[in-house]
Design a protein around this motif. Structure first.
Motif, PDB file in Angstrom:
ATOM      1  N   THR A 235       0.854  -1.188   0.000  1.00 27.59           N
ATOM      2  CA  THR A 235       0.000   0.000   0.000  1.00 27.59           C
ATOM      3  C   THR A 235       0.888   1.237   0.000  1.00 27.59           C
ATOM      4  O   THR A 235       2.118   1.132   0.111  1.00 27.59           O
ATOM      5  CB  THR A 235      -0.916   0.047   1.239  1.00 27.59           C
ATOM      6  N   LYS A 240      -3.480   2.934   1.166  1.00 25.24           N
ATOM      7  CA  LYS A 240      -4.188   2.721  -0.091  1.00 25.24           C
ATOM      8  C   LYS A 240      -3.502   1.620  -0.885  1.00 25.24           C
ATOM      9  O   LYS A 240      -2.296   1.623  -1.070  1.00 25.24           O
ATOM     10  CB  LYS A 240      -4.232   4.009  -0.912  1.00 25.24           C
ATOM     11  N   GLU A 524      -6.104   2.958   8.158  1.00 29.02           N
ATOM     12  CA  GLU A 524      -7.244   2.330   7.501  1.00 29.02           C
ATOM     13  C   GLU A 524      -6.841   1.891   6.100  1.00 29.02           C
ATOM     14  O   GLU A 524      -6.482   2.711   5.262  1.00 29.02           O
ATOM     15  CB  GLU A 524      -8.426   3.308   7.433  1.00 29.02           C
ATOM     16  N   THR A 526      -7.422   0.763   2.387  1.00 35.39           N
ATOM     17  CA  THR A 526      -8.456   0.928   1.373  1.00 35.39           C
ATOM     18  C   THR A 526      -8.049   0.158   0.120  1.00 35.39           C
ATOM     19  O   THR A 526      -6.894   0.190  -0.299  1.00 35.39           O
ATOM     20  CB  THR A 526      -8.667   2.410   1.020  1.00 35.39           C
TER      21      THR A 526
END
Length: 671
Positions: A235, A240, A524, A526
């Protein structure tokens, strides 16, 4: 092999030599004598909880089964090495042998059933495990070291004990003889014994037990060792998704990202466009070419080895549970934390050779020259360019190797005398007053060594010059909150530009800590999803085939099958395990509707009577025929001993004719 000191032993002792007729160990003795003279019976009382079962199992419930007790503790790398041997024996003797893990803890954190439950899932253990938190069963049989295996005959009598690892061949031979003897005596119980493995329970999280990670600030990348999913997730620094390396299937396959496979890989090291991977359970080092998007193997054979070469060809030399990697200052040598043999190895990237860098392979805490120093399950590496820092997990300490002098010293934790690996705790301070508990990861940044103090659920900061340590984040309580910061056995760290990235293993999360303030946040993810489970129809081994009289049904586009089940006397449904069934139309699969699952369906909770609705691809008219096959598996447990469970499988095959005067449903029964 680890030993537990100062433990009072009970009256029954697992003997270290098994006496069997036909074995070279004692050609004059007989199997009868071996069983008759050892004394003691299988006794599983004293545990605090059971895992992978619907409830406790009593020793008397296992009459007719060969039983193998595995005395282990989840911190112990030698215990990890035994698991493939147990899996082999369980598969070979699946109808005759019951393996039970007796988890006797070393660390306080290992007494906790929830911690143990997560490790049973992480290590993919598929046999029953009892939490022997108070060492009751260990003491009863006089066990002295992890791992130890205890073998019992079908009448519950002790056959013998096997300390340490590497007993697969001997146990295979002995169990084979025991099975043959019990079959001849007609005392063998060959009914299937089944469990509910924690590892097979549904897990929807993007990550599963992430072990290590690597932050690449210049490239704005996080490389995450998604250990439980056998893959590497890439990520950006904010979580991401960029790429996924590996299919998610357990294995050791080289090739393109979507075809490659790993097996509970851990440490990562970036060298230019190459990402090196400590492929722990494959006992190998793999490399990912980030430009060509392909994976290859650079060291190890895929098989565990106890050889300790000074220098040998990398690809043909066996490794033992490599846990972490670090690039040394010359830019062409990787240090390997070889947890399985308690050493630090080095991999020459240009010469394609591997060999021992430090440690004798004795499991201990001994400082001094690299050739005579000893480590205890080294599990994390980091470097400042002059020193290699080692998270020495079983010693609960951080070691430092002077890379110029090749001299080893203990930085913090552990103890100041050899021979004991039980000096642990949770204490900040300076020098010898610092206490850690099974630390698994280290990272270096801004003049500090950061430590994943795993079993204390903390991240600590160590000044290597003054040997002072303080808690950076975490308050020892298990949790997943950011304020206050709480962790659950964090195992991996990576530092980049004032941020410490944390693989919060048992929370299945990635955390980030500001090293100046200690402020913690959860990253987080995603665009990251768990790998898709392979789709395959359920299996119904040894199913009882039940022929059903030809049925005449009313025309239509749906068939109703009314199922009535009768359970054996003394058994009940396992309420936590659904009924599994599969509907097929042999020879004409196209006749079934699209909603009929080719991988089966479930009824949860299970019931003795229920109706299966079978949609058809089109309405069938009077005079048309088909064949319907219904396979069903029910998980039932013995009343009064819910941990003793078995499968009963049935297959009904029904010829069907459609007529206007036909019935509304097909009736099937197991009796």
């Amino acid at each position: 092999m680890q030993r537990l000191h100062e433990l009072a032993h009970g009256p029954i002792r697992l003997v270290l030599t098994v006496v069997l007729a036909g074995l070279a160990a004692s050609p004059t003795s007989t199997l009868n004598a071996a069983i008759a003279t050892q004394g003691g019976k299988l006794d599983l009382t004293g545990g605090t909880a059971w895992i992978n079962t619907a409830g406790p199992i009593r020793g008397e419930d296992l009459k007719g089964k060969i039983v193998l007790l595995d005395f282990w503790t989840f911190c112990c790398i030698n215990c990890h090495h035994v698991l493939p041997d147990l899996a082999f024996l369980e598969e070979k003797y699946k109808d005759e042998l019951v393996v039970i893990g007796v988890h006797t803890p070393k660390f306080p954190a290992e007494r906790d059933t929830e911690n143990l439950r997560r490790k049973v899932a992480e290590y993919r253990i598929k046999h029953p495990v009892i939490n022997d938190a108070d060492q009751a069963i260990w003491s009863r049989y006089g066990v002295e070291s992890w791992p130890t295996l205890g073998l019992f005959y079908v009448d519950g009598s002790i056959v013998g004990g096997f300390p340490g690892e590497g007993h697969r061949a001997q146990l295979d031979e002995i169990i084979g003889k025991l099975v043959a003897r019990a079959k001849a005596a007609k005392t063998l119980d060959s009914r299937p014994f089944v469990v509910q493995p924690e590892s097979e329970k549904k897990h929807d999280g993007a990550l599963k037990f992430p072990g290590k990670l690597l932050a690449d600030a210049p490239g704005n990348r996080l490389f995450l060792s998604d250990t439980g999913h056998n893959r590497i997730v890439v990520t950006d620094l904010e979580g991401k998704a960029v790429a996924t390396i590996g299919s998610g299937q357990e294995g050791m396959t080289d090739g393109e990202y979507d075809k490659a496979s790993f097996n509970r890989q851990q440490g990562l090291c970036l060298v230019g466009d190459y990402l090196y991977v400590a492929d722990t359970e494959n006992h190998a080092v793999r490399v990912v070419n980030l430009k060509t998007r392909k994976v290859s193997t650079v060291a190890g054979t895929g098989q565990q080895s106890y050889k300790k070469p000074a220098k040998a060809p990398a690809k043909t030399t066996g490794l033992t549970s490599p846990w972490d990697l670090a690039l040394l200052p010359d830019g062409k040598t990787l240090a390997i934390a070889m947890a399985g043999n308690h050493q630090i190895w080095k991999l020459d990237l240009e010469g394609d050779t591997v060999g021992v860098m430090a440690g004798t392979s004795r499991e201990d805490i001994i400082d001094g020259p690299a050739a005579t120093a000893a480590f205890a399950q080294s599990s994390g590496l980091a470097t400042d360019g002059k020193h290699l820092y080692v998270a020495d997990s079983e010693g609960s300490c951080v070691r430092s190797i002077d890379l110029k002098k090749l001299n080893v010293k203990t930085l913090v934790g552990g103890h100041d005398f050899p021979g004991v690996l039980f000096n642990f705790g949770d204490a900040d301070g300076q020098g010898d007053e610092v206490k850690l508990q099974h630390c698994l990861g280290v990272a270096y940044g801004d003049g500090k060594v950061f430590v994943a103090d795993s079993y204390n659920n903390k991240i600590k900061e160590v000044d290597p010059e003054t040997r002072t340590a303080k808690t950076l984040a975490g308050d020892r309580e298990r949790g997943d909150g950011d304020s206050p910061a709480r962790f659950n056995q964090p195992a991996g760290l990576s530092y980049a530009d004032g941020t410490l990235y944390v693989a919060d293993t048992n929370n299945h999360l990635i955390r980030a800590i500001d090293t100046k303030t200690g402020k913690t946040r959860t990253i987080e993810l995603t665009g990251v999803a768990a790998p898709a489970a392979p789709k395959s129809p359920p299996r119904f081994p040894r199913a009882k085939a039940i022929d059903v009289a030809a049925a005449t049904l009313k025309p239509g586009q749906e068939i109703a099958v009314n199922v009535s089940l009768t359970l054996p006397k003394g058994y009940k449904f396992n309420a936590g395990a659904p009924l599994v069934y599969l509907v097929e139309s042999p020879g004409t699969p196209e006749i079934l509707g699209a909603d009929v699952s080719p991988t089966g369906d479930k009824l949860d909770p299970p019931a003795e009577t229920f109706t299966i609705k079978v949609p058809l691809a089109k309405a069938l008219s009077a005079g048309e025929t088909m064949k319907l096959k219904v396979s069903l598996s029910m998980f039932i447990c013995k009343e009064g001993s819910e941990g003793l469970c078995t499968l009963s499988n049935f297959i009904w095959t029904v010829p069907v004719t459609f007529q206007d005067a036909g019935a509304a449903a097909i009736e099937v029964r197991n009796k």
